[in-house]
Every structure is written in structure tokens, then in C-alpha cells.
Write a protein that holds these residues in place. Structure first.
Motif, PDB file in Angstrom:
ATOM      1  N   GLY A  80      35.297   2.494 -34.068  1.00 28.15           N
ATOM      2  CA  GLY A  80      33.976   3.074 -33.863  1.00 28.15           C
ATOM      3  C   GLY A  80      33.905   4.096 -32.750  1.00 28.15           C
ATOM      4  N   ASN A  81      35.050   4.595 -32.284  1.00 21.20           N
ATOM      5  CA  ASN A  81      35.050   5.574 -31.204  1.00 21.20           C
ATOM      6  C   ASN A  81      35.122   6.985 -31.783  1.00 21.20           C
ATOM      7  N   TYR A  82      33.982   7.684 -31.771  1.00 18.89           N
ATOM      8  CA  TYR A  82      33.938   9.070 -32.213  1.00 18.89           C
ATOM      9  C   TYR A  82      33.766  10.007 -31.018  1.00 18.89           C
ATOM     10  N   GLY A  83      34.100   9.537 -29.829  1.00 20.48           N
ATOM     11  CA  GLY A  83      33.902  10.330 -28.629  1.00 20.48           C
ATOM     12  C   GLY A  83      34.953  11.399 -28.439  1.00 20.48           C
ATOM     13  N   LYS A  84      34.745  12.184 -27.398  1.00 22.29           N
ATOM     14  CA  LYS A  84      35.649  13.294 -27.110  1.00 22.29           C
ATOM     15  C   LYS A  84      36.988  12.819 -26.544  1.00 22.29           C
ATOM     16  N   ALA A  85      37.003  11.644 -25.922  1.00 19.29           N
ATOM     17  CA  ALA A  85      38.244  11.152 -25.319  1.00 19.29           C
ATOM     18  C   ALA A  85      39.333  10.961 -26.365  1.00 19.29           C
ATOM     19  N   ASN A  86      38.968  10.447 -27.521  1.00 21.85           N
ATOM     20  CA  ASN A  86      39.958  10.239 -28.577  1.00 21.85           C
ATOM     21  C   ASN A  86      40.464  11.558 -29.126  1.00 21.85           C
ATOM     22  N   ILE A  87      39.587  12.550 -29.226  1.00 25.33           N
ATOM     23  CA  ILE A  87      40.019  13.879 -29.688  1.00 25.33           C
ATOM     24  C   ILE A  87      40.939  14.528 -28.659  1.00 25.33           C
ATOM     25  N   VAL A  88      40.587  14.385 -27.388  1.00 23.42           N
ATOM     26  CA  VAL A  88      41.448  14.925 -26.331  1.00 23.42           C
ATOM     27  C   VAL A  88      42.819  14.264 -26.359  1.00 23.42           C
ATOM     28  N   SER A  89      42.859  12.962 -26.651  1.00 22.02           N
ATOM     29  CA  SER A  89      44.127  12.241 -26.659  1.00 22.02           C
ATOM     30  C   SER A  89      45.065  12.768 -27.740  1.00 22.02           C
ATOM     31  N   ILE A  90      44.544  13.022 -28.943  1.00 20.88           N
ATOM     32  CA  ILE A  90      45.436  13.500 -30.009  1.00 20.88           C
ATOM     33  C   ILE A  90      45.908  14.923 -29.729  1.00 20.88           C
ATOM     34  N   VAL A  91      45.070  15.741 -29.094  1.00 20.03           N
ATOM     35  CA  VAL A  91      45.495  17.096 -28.735  1.00 20.03           C
ATOM     36  C   VAL A  91      46.602  17.045 -27.686  1.00 20.03           C
ATOM     37  N   LEU A  92      46.414  16.227 -26.651  1.00 14.21           N
ATOM     38  CA  LEU A  92      47.447  16.090 -25.622  1.00 14.21           C
ATOM     39  C   LEU A  92      48.726  15.493 -26.196  1.00 14.21           C
ATOM     40  N   GLY A  93      48.573  14.533 -27.115  1.00 12.26           N
ATOM     41  CA  GLY A  93      49.757  13.939 -27.735  1.00 12.26           C
ATOM     42  C   GLY A  93      50.559  14.942 -28.535  1.00 12.26           C
ATOM     43  N   PHE A  94      49.876  15.794 -29.289  1.00  9.40           N
ATOM     44  CA  PHE A  94      50.573  16.815 -30.062  1.00  9.40           C
ATOM     45  C   PHE A  94      51.300  17.800 -29.142  1.00  9.40           C
ATOM     46  N   ILE A  95      50.648  18.213 -28.069  1.00  8.74           N
ATOM     47  CA  ILE A  95      51.264  19.180 -27.153  1.00  8.74           C
ATOM     48  C   ILE A  95      52.493  18.581 -26.483  1.00  8.74           C
ATOM     49  N   SER A  96      52.393  17.323 -26.045  1.00  8.24           N
ATOM     50  CA  SER A  96      53.540  16.686 -25.395  1.00  8.24           C
ATOM     51  C   SER A  96      54.706  16.503 -26.358  1.00  8.24           C
ATOM     52  N   PRO A 221      29.147   8.791 -42.298  1.00  7.48           N
ATOM     53  CA  PRO A 221      29.816   7.945 -41.296  1.00  7.48           C
ATOM     54  C   PRO A 221      29.228   8.102 -39.907  1.00  7.48           C
ATOM     55  N   GLN A 222      28.991   9.342 -39.485  1.00  6.46           N
ATOM     56  CA  GLN A 222      28.441   9.573 -38.160  1.00  6.46           C
ATOM     57  C   GLN A 222      27.003   9.069 -38.066  1.00  6.46           C
ATOM     58  N   ILE A 223      26.214   9.226 -39.161  1.00  4.68           N
ATOM     59  CA  ILE A 223      24.829   8.752 -39.160  1.00  4.68           C
ATOM     60  C   ILE A 223      24.785   7.241 -39.002  1.00  4.68           C
ATOM     61  N   LEU A 224      25.659   6.546 -39.728  1.00  4.93           N
ATOM     62  CA  LEU A 224      25.677   5.088 -39.652  1.00  4.93           C
ATOM     63  C   LEU A 224      26.144   4.617 -38.289  1.00  4.93           C
ATOM     64  N   TYR A 225      27.135   5.323 -37.721  1.00  6.23           N
ATOM     65  CA  TYR A 225      27.608   4.943 -36.393  1.00  6.23           C
ATOM     66  C   TYR A 225      26.507   5.112 -35.348  1.00  6.23           C
ATOM     67  N   GLU A 226      25.773   6.232 -35.429  1.00  6.98           N
ATOM     68  CA  GLU A 226      24.690   6.451 -34.474  1.00  6.98           C
ATOM     69  C   GLU A 226      23.578   5.422 -34.665  1.00  6.98           C
ATOM     70  N   ALA A 227      23.310   5.057 -35.921  1.00  5.02           N
ATOM     71  CA  ALA A 227      22.277   4.052 -36.176  1.00  5.02           C
ATOM     72  C   ALA A 227      22.658   2.707 -35.583  1.00  5.02           C
ATOM     73  N   SER A 228      23.947   2.344 -35.712  1.00  6.02           N
ATOM     74  CA  SER A 228      24.383   1.059 -35.164  1.00  6.02           C
ATOM     75  C   SER A 228      24.386   1.066 -33.644  1.00  6.02           C
ATOM     76  N   SER A 229      24.747   2.228 -33.050  1.00  9.45           N
ATOM     77  CA  SER A 229      24.766   2.302 -31.589  1.00  9.45           C
ATOM     78  C   SER A 229      23.375   2.270 -30.986  1.00  9.45           C
ATOM     79  N   LYS A 230      22.326   2.612 -31.772  1.00 13.29           N
ATOM     80  CA  LYS A 230      20.953   2.582 -31.284  1.00 13.29           C
ATOM     81  C   LYS A 230      20.285   1.230 -31.488  1.00 13.29           C
ATOM     82  N   GLY A 231      21.049   0.266 -32.011  1.00 13.86           N
ATOM     83  CA  GLY A 231      20.498  -1.073 -32.159  1.00 13.86           C
ATOM     84  C   GLY A 231      19.748  -1.300 -33.444  1.00 13.86           C
ATOM     85  N   HIS A 232      20.058  -0.538 -34.492  1.00 11.14           N
ATOM     86  CA  HIS A 232      19.368  -0.688 -35.762  1.00 11.14           C
ATOM     87  C   HIS A 232      20.057  -1.677 -36.695  1.00 11.14           C
ATOM     88  N   ILE A 233      21.122  -2.322 -36.236  1.00 12.25           N
ATOM     89  CA  ILE A 233      21.807  -3.274 -37.098  1.00 12.25           C
ATOM     90  C   ILE A 233      20.889  -4.450 -37.391  1.00 12.25           C
TER      91      ILE A 233
END
Length: 296
Positions: A80-96, A221-233
Motif C-alpha cells: 500500500g505504499n504509493y509514496g515518493k520514497a519507493n519511487i526514489v528507491s527504484i531510481v537509486l537502485g537502477f543507477i547504482s 487503485p489510487q482512488i481505493l488506496y486514498e479512500a482506505s487511508s481516509k478511514g472509509h473502510i
């Protein structure tokens, strides 16, 4: 599927055995002289025949590392992590990983500038990648984070100190001490990759799905994730809000078969809207019939 845990272990074991094999060949044929000081890894792999082994070793490690980086990226997304940290990690991993390939294919005695560029990408960018993984481990609810997190953070701290000490010793002319720090740094990098085995053993499956037809709701997918993070479950209110919360909960729980689930969710949402429209239409018809009967 615990078999995915073998991938980081294979990289760790293969890389460690391979790099010390290159060292053994270099010492045995006299390419390096231990009496002059402990050699750098690049110096051991710059002369034939060990240069061929070193190049092949770096290429295989590059492919395995890329594979691990991609799987780790998708695993974090599945949690459920759609944040920027995960995107940054794959970019850094590819470069390394590109840096690892440059180190092996551009030896120190052939193209020094490209070799140093590869070393910078592999060591510094690779270290940044593992620090981002430390952040992700502590921020997200990842299994085994209670012991994987401290071990990963400790190794990254030691690697950071080794990079600083290695740079200082190299600039002051103490090449032997700098080379020892380099060997220790590479061994810790292999261990950090092998540590992913503790998290990869929780992977149930890994597949690539190519979507042939666009969905009715492209950002579901993003809509459902945002709905769950706002407590709509768990929610109270109109049926549409309850349906949205239920779909978000089902998507967060399954974490696989996304395409099929999204299609069903889109169809359910469409049917719910159609049912609500029919209900409103029937209510309006009743009101109009009642009004006409009152006039009569």
C-alpha cells in the motif's frame, strides 16, 4: 513463496565468492603483491585473466541486483505504499546497478574516468538506496521490521563510516587502509542485499500482467488506496460510501489479481449507480402519480 528468498542469498553468496576468487587469482599469478600493501578490488580485476572473471562477475551481480530492486519496489507497493520514497528507491537502485556494470566493464587500467564514475554510482548512490530502504522499513508495516530494521540501519551506518574513512585515507596516501575499507564496504553491500531474503520469503507470487484493454476507471487503485487511508473502510452513510469502503478494503487485503479485481470493482460501482438511478426514478414517478390523484 520462500523460493524468492533465494534470490538475494544467491547474489550475496555469488558476489562474495566471486570477488575473493578474483583476489586469489590475482595473488597467485603475481598481478598484485601483498608485500606492497593490500590491493584495491579494481587493481585485482584489472589484469588478465582475472579481468574477464571480474567483468562477468559484475555483469551477473548487476542483473541480480536489478531483479531484486524491481521485486522490492513492487513488494512495497503491494503493502500500500504509493509514496515518493519507493519511487526514489527504484531510481537509486537502477543507477547504482549501472555503476556496478561500469566498474566491471571499464577496468582501472583502461578507462580510469569511467571506472571512477561507476565506483561513485555503485558506492554512494547504492548507499543512498539502502538508506531509503531503512526509511521504508521503519515507516511501513513490513513483516520482520522489528529486527530487519535495526540490522539494516546498523549496516548502513557502518557503510557510511567506511565510505568517509576510505575517502580520507585515500586522500592522505594511505592506500592500503583505504583498500581494506573498500573490501569491507563491498562485503557489507552484499550482506545488505542478502538481507532482503527475510522480506522476500513473504512473497506469495510474482507475475507481470500486460493489460490489453483500458479500464472504465483508470485511476481506481489510487482512488481505493486514498479512500482506505481516509478511514472509509468502516463507514456510515449512504450506500455508495459503504461500497467505496468495501472495495478499498478488499483491494488492500488481496494485493494480487489486481486487474480482475479492478474490473469487478468498476462493474459493481456502475451497477450501484444504475440501481440508485432506478430508485430515484421510481420515487419521482410515485410522487407524480400521487400529485395527479390528489388533483383528481
Amino acid at each position: 513463496m520462500w523460493l524468492w528468498a533465494l534470490l538475494p542469498i544467491c547474489l550475496c553468496v555469488f558476489g562474495t565468492v566471486g570477488i575473493w576468487t578474483v583476489f586469489g587469482i590475482a595473488v597467485s599469478n603475481g598481478s598484485v603483491n601483498l608485500t606492497d600493501g593490500f590491493p584495491f578490488i579494481s587493481k585485482c580485476g584489472t589484469f588478465t585473466p582475472q579481468s574477464c572473471v571480474f567483468s562477468q562477475l559484475c555483469n551477473i551481480c548487476c542483473v541480480l541486483a536489478l531483479w531484486i530492486v524491481v521485486i522490492r519496489f513492487q513488494q512495497v507497493r503491494d503493502y500500500g505504499n504509493y509514496g515518493k520514497a519507493n519511487i526514489v528507491s527504484i531510481v537509486l537502485g537502477f543507477i547504482s546497478c549501472i555503476g556496478i556494470s561500469l566498474i566491471g566493464n571499464f577496468q582501472q587500467s583502461v578507462v580510469m574516468v569511467v571506472h571512477l564514475l561507476g565506483a561513485f554510482l555503485a558506492f554512494f548512490i547504492g548507499l543512498a538506496y539502502f538508506w531509503v530502504q531503512v526509511f521504508i522499513t521503519y515507516r511501513d508495516r513490513i513483516p520482520d521490521r522489528y529486527w530487519v530494521g535495526p540490522v539494516r540501519a546498523t549496516c548502513c551506518t557502518i557503510c557510511t563510516l567506511l565510505v568517509i574513512i576510505m575517502s580520507i585515507l585515500h586522500n592522505t596516501g594511505q592506500t592500503s587502509g583505504s583498500a581494506i575499507c573498500e573490501w569491507a564496504l563491498v562485503m557489507l553491500f552484499f550482506f545488505l542485499f542478502g538481507l532482503f531474503a527475510a522480506e522476500f520469503r513473504h512473497i506469495d507470487c510474482h507475475q507481470l500482467t500486460v493489460q490489453k484493454q483500458a479500464l472504465n476507471i483508470p485511476a481506481l487503485p489510487q482512488i481505493l488506496y486514498e479512500a482506505s487511508s481516509k478511514g472509509h473502510i468502516i463507514c456510515k452513510g449512504d450506500p455508495m460510501t459503504k461500497l467505496e469502503g468495501f472495495l478499498a478494503f478488499e483491494w488492500m487485503r488481496s494485493r494480487r489479481g489486481e486487474l480482475r479485481g479492478f474490473q469487478k470493482a468498476a462493474l459493481s460501482l456502475k451497477n450501484a449507480k444504475r440501481t440508485a438511478f432506478h430508485r430515484h426514478t421510481k420515487a419521482l414517478l410515485r410522487l407524480s402519480c400521487t400529485a395527479e390523484s390528489d388533483k383528481g
